[in-house]
Structures are given as C-alpha cells and as structure tokens.
Design a protein around this motif. Sequence first.
Motif, PDB file in Angstrom:
ATOM      1  N   GLY A  79      35.402  34.707  36.080  1.00  0.00           N
ATOM      2  CA  GLY A  79      35.973  36.042  35.952  1.00  0.00           C
ATOM      3  C   GLY A  79      34.915  37.083  35.632  1.00  0.00           C
ATOM      4  O   GLY A  79      34.975  38.219  36.121  1.00  0.00           O
ATOM      5  N   SER A  80      33.918  36.705  34.830  1.00  0.00           N
ATOM      6  CA  SER A  80      32.851  37.643  34.486  1.00  0.00           C
ATOM      7  C   SER A  80      32.004  37.987  35.706  1.00  0.00           C
ATOM      8  O   SER A  80      31.550  39.125  35.853  1.00  0.00           O
ATOM      9  N   VAL A  81      31.801  37.012  36.583  1.00  0.00           N
ATOM     10  CA  VAL A  81      31.042  37.277  37.816  1.00  0.00           C
ATOM     11  C   VAL A  81      31.785  38.299  38.672  1.00  0.00           C
ATOM     12  O   VAL A  81      31.203  39.266  39.177  1.00  0.00           O
ATOM     13  N   ALA A  82      33.097  38.086  38.828  1.00  0.00           N
ATOM     14  CA  ALA A  82      33.916  39.002  39.622  1.00  0.00           C
ATOM     15  C   ALA A  82      33.944  40.392  38.997  1.00  0.00           C
ATOM     16  O   ALA A  82      33.855  41.412  39.699  1.00  0.00           O
ATOM     17  N   LEU A  83      34.048  40.445  37.663  1.00  0.00           N
ATOM     18  CA  LEU A  83      34.131  41.731  36.968  1.00  0.00           C
ATOM     19  C   LEU A  83      32.857  42.545  37.133  1.00  0.00           C
ATOM     20  O   LEU A  83      32.906  43.713  37.548  1.00  0.00           O
ATOM     21  N   GLY A 123      26.561  43.806  44.917  1.00  0.00           N
ATOM     22  CA  GLY A 123      27.669  43.711  43.977  1.00  0.00           C
ATOM     23  C   GLY A 123      28.902  43.129  44.631  1.00  0.00           C
ATOM     24  O   GLY A 123      29.636  42.335  44.021  1.00  0.00           O
ATOM     25  N   ALA A 124      29.145  43.495  45.895  1.00  0.00           N
ATOM     26  CA  ALA A 124      30.296  42.964  46.619  1.00  0.00           C
ATOM     27  C   ALA A 124      30.177  41.459  46.808  1.00  0.00           C
ATOM     28  O   ALA A 124      31.165  40.723  46.677  1.00  0.00           O
ATOM     29  N   VAL A 125      28.965  40.991  47.124  1.00  0.00           N
ATOM     30  CA  VAL A 125      28.749  39.550  47.299  1.00  0.00           C
ATOM     31  C   VAL A 125      29.020  38.820  45.991  1.00  0.00           C
ATOM     32  O   VAL A 125      29.717  37.793  45.956  1.00  0.00           O
ATOM     33  N   ALA A 126      28.474  39.350  44.881  1.00  0.00           N
ATOM     34  CA  ALA A 126      28.686  38.720  43.580  1.00  0.00           C
ATOM     35  C   ALA A 126      30.165  38.700  43.219  1.00  0.00           C
ATOM     36  O   ALA A 126      30.692  37.692  42.725  1.00  0.00           O
ATOM     37  N   ALA A 127      30.847  39.829  43.455  1.00  0.00           N
ATOM     38  CA  ALA A 127      32.273  39.897  43.147  1.00  0.00           C
ATOM     39  C   ALA A 127      33.060  38.898  43.984  1.00  0.00           C
ATOM     40  O   ALA A 127      33.990  38.246  43.484  1.00  0.00           O
ATOM     41  N   GLY A 128      32.682  38.767  45.253  1.00  0.00           N
ATOM     42  CA  GLY A 128      33.377  37.814  46.126  1.00  0.00           C
ATOM     43  C   GLY A 128      33.182  36.380  45.678  1.00  0.00           C
ATOM     44  O   GLY A 128      34.131  35.583  45.676  1.00  0.00           O
ATOM     45  N   ILE A 129      31.955  36.046  45.276  1.00  0.00           N
ATOM     46  CA  ILE A 129      31.678  34.694  44.781  1.00  0.00           C
ATOM     47  C   ILE A 129      32.488  34.418  43.525  1.00  0.00           C
ATOM     48  O   ILE A 129      33.125  33.369  43.387  1.00  0.00           O
ATOM     49  N   GLY A 130      32.480  35.381  42.601  1.00  0.00           N
ATOM     50  CA  GLY A 130      33.234  35.206  41.363  1.00  0.00           C
ATOM     51  C   GLY A 130      34.711  35.051  41.614  1.00  0.00           C
ATOM     52  O   GLY A 130      35.374  34.180  41.019  1.00  0.00           O
ATOM     53  N   ALA A 131      35.262  35.882  42.509  1.00  0.00           N
ATOM     54  CA  ALA A 131      36.689  35.815  42.806  1.00  0.00           C
ATOM     55  C   ALA A 131      37.058  34.479  43.438  1.00  0.00           C
ATOM     56  O   ALA A 131      38.094  33.890  43.111  1.00  0.00           O
ATOM     57  N   ALA A 132      36.206  33.991  44.341  1.00  0.00           N
ATOM     58  CA  ALA A 132      36.492  32.713  45.001  1.00  0.00           C
ATOM     59  C   ALA A 132      36.530  31.563  44.006  1.00  0.00           C
ATOM     60  O   ALA A 132      37.451  30.729  44.008  1.00  0.00           O
ATOM     61  N   PHE A 133      35.535  31.515  43.121  1.00  0.00           N
ATOM     62  CA  PHE A 133      35.503  30.454  42.109  1.00  0.00           C
ATOM     63  C   PHE A 133      36.642  30.620  41.100  1.00  0.00           C
ATOM     64  O   PHE A 133      37.208  29.638  40.621  1.00  0.00           O
ATOM     65  N   LEU A 134      36.978  31.866  40.774  1.00  0.00           N
ATOM     66  CA  LEU A 134      38.058  32.120  39.819  1.00  0.00           C
ATOM     67  C   LEU A 134      39.382  31.616  40.369  1.00  0.00           C
ATOM     68  O   LEU A 134      40.149  30.938  39.657  1.00  0.00           O
ATOM     69  N   ILE A 135      39.668  31.937  41.629  1.00  0.00           N
ATOM     70  CA  ILE A 135      40.907  31.470  42.255  1.00  0.00           C
ATOM     71  C   ILE A 135      40.948  29.951  42.303  1.00  0.00           C
ATOM     72  O   ILE A 135      41.983  29.319  42.030  1.00  0.00           O
TER      73      ILE A 135
END
Length: 211
Positions: free
Chosen positions: A102-106, A189-201
């Motif tokens: 979640g922190s990665v996505a945030l 930032g978009a790449v990092a957010a996407g990675i974080g969101a994928a792992f979070l889900i």
Amino acid sequence: MGKKFSLAAASGLLSLIASPAWAHHPMGGATPSTFMEGFLSGIGHPIIGVDHLAFIIAVGLAAAFTTQRLLSPLAFVLATVAGCLLIVSGVALPFAEIVITGSVALVGGLVLSGRKVPSAAYLAIFAVAGLFHGWAYGAAIVGAETTPLLAYLAGFGLTQYGIALAAGWVVLKLWQAKGPEAVKPRLAGAVAAGIGAAFLIENIEGMLFAV
C-alpha cells in the motif's frame, strides 16, 4: 552529454522498477555467518524484491521535490533499520505485506499526481512505511550473530540511501528539461504506483480467499 546521461540513468532506474524480482537471495537464502556475507546480503536484498525497490525509488522521486531532499530518504532508511531490529527481537507487525504494498501505491500515486506534499507529511509516511519494509527485510537475518547482523544493516542501509539519492538526482535533471523528458518523473511514479497496486490487490485477495 549531460542530458543523455540523465536519460540513460532514468531508463536504468525505470527498467529496475519494471523488471521481475531476482530469483535468489545473494546468499542463496542462507543466514549470513560472516561480516562479508552479511554486508553482501544487505547490499543485494533491497533490490531483489520489486515492491521494495519501487518504494525506494519512489522515496527518492518524492524527496527530490521537498526541502528535505537528503533527510527524507534518510528517515526512511533509519526506519528500515529499526524495523529490521524489531523482527530480529521477535516483534511481529500486523498486516505487513498490506502496508508495504500500500505504501508503494501511495507514494507512487503522489509522485504521479505532481501535487505539492509537505515535507513533514512525507517524513511521516517514509518513517511508518520504513518500519514495515525493514521488518520484512529482517527476515533474512533472523538468527544471525552480531557481526553479520551489523554488516547486513550497513549494507542495506547504504544501498537504499544510494538508490534514493540517485533517483532524486535523476528526477531533478529531467524536471528541469524541456519537452517529453520533463514528463518522465511522473511516469516513474505511475510505474511505482502500478506495481504497488498490483501487489496490494494480490495480497488482499490472498487474505480474502485463504482457507
């Protein structure tokens, strides 16, 4: 020459974010038993997990636009050291993987938005997230003697700080550029957010459907 070097460095950072995690720990998964093993393990560990690496780079990107460009990444690094010592001491942190991803996505989302965020807010986010990231790092060193443990902490602390500062340096170079180059920091930032969101889900689904 300077612009070409900055673009090449940025491409390298982005490829590191997007690439899959390294298949093996530097020590093959074994607990380090010497100073050198601990140090090498600490150097390698922050870049074998794509979610951790994405967050370190996102920290550097975000910190570059604050008044605490050196202090903000350092706050994160010190928090990871504290988190590592927590797990070594037998302290458990709840929902660690959820907080980490979640922190990665945030932070990736904040960089993507381009909004001004107070330095104090980033310091707080980095400190809290650092505890959980460090706690996860520490699993590789649980049971080690004092010497390899200290070497591990030094290795992964220096590696994280170096990556964050390098990311911040590159993003400032690109932000000062004109044309398409200036957009690349937000794309990172978009790449990092996407990675974080994928792992979070993935982690949330794992919790929901665990038997």
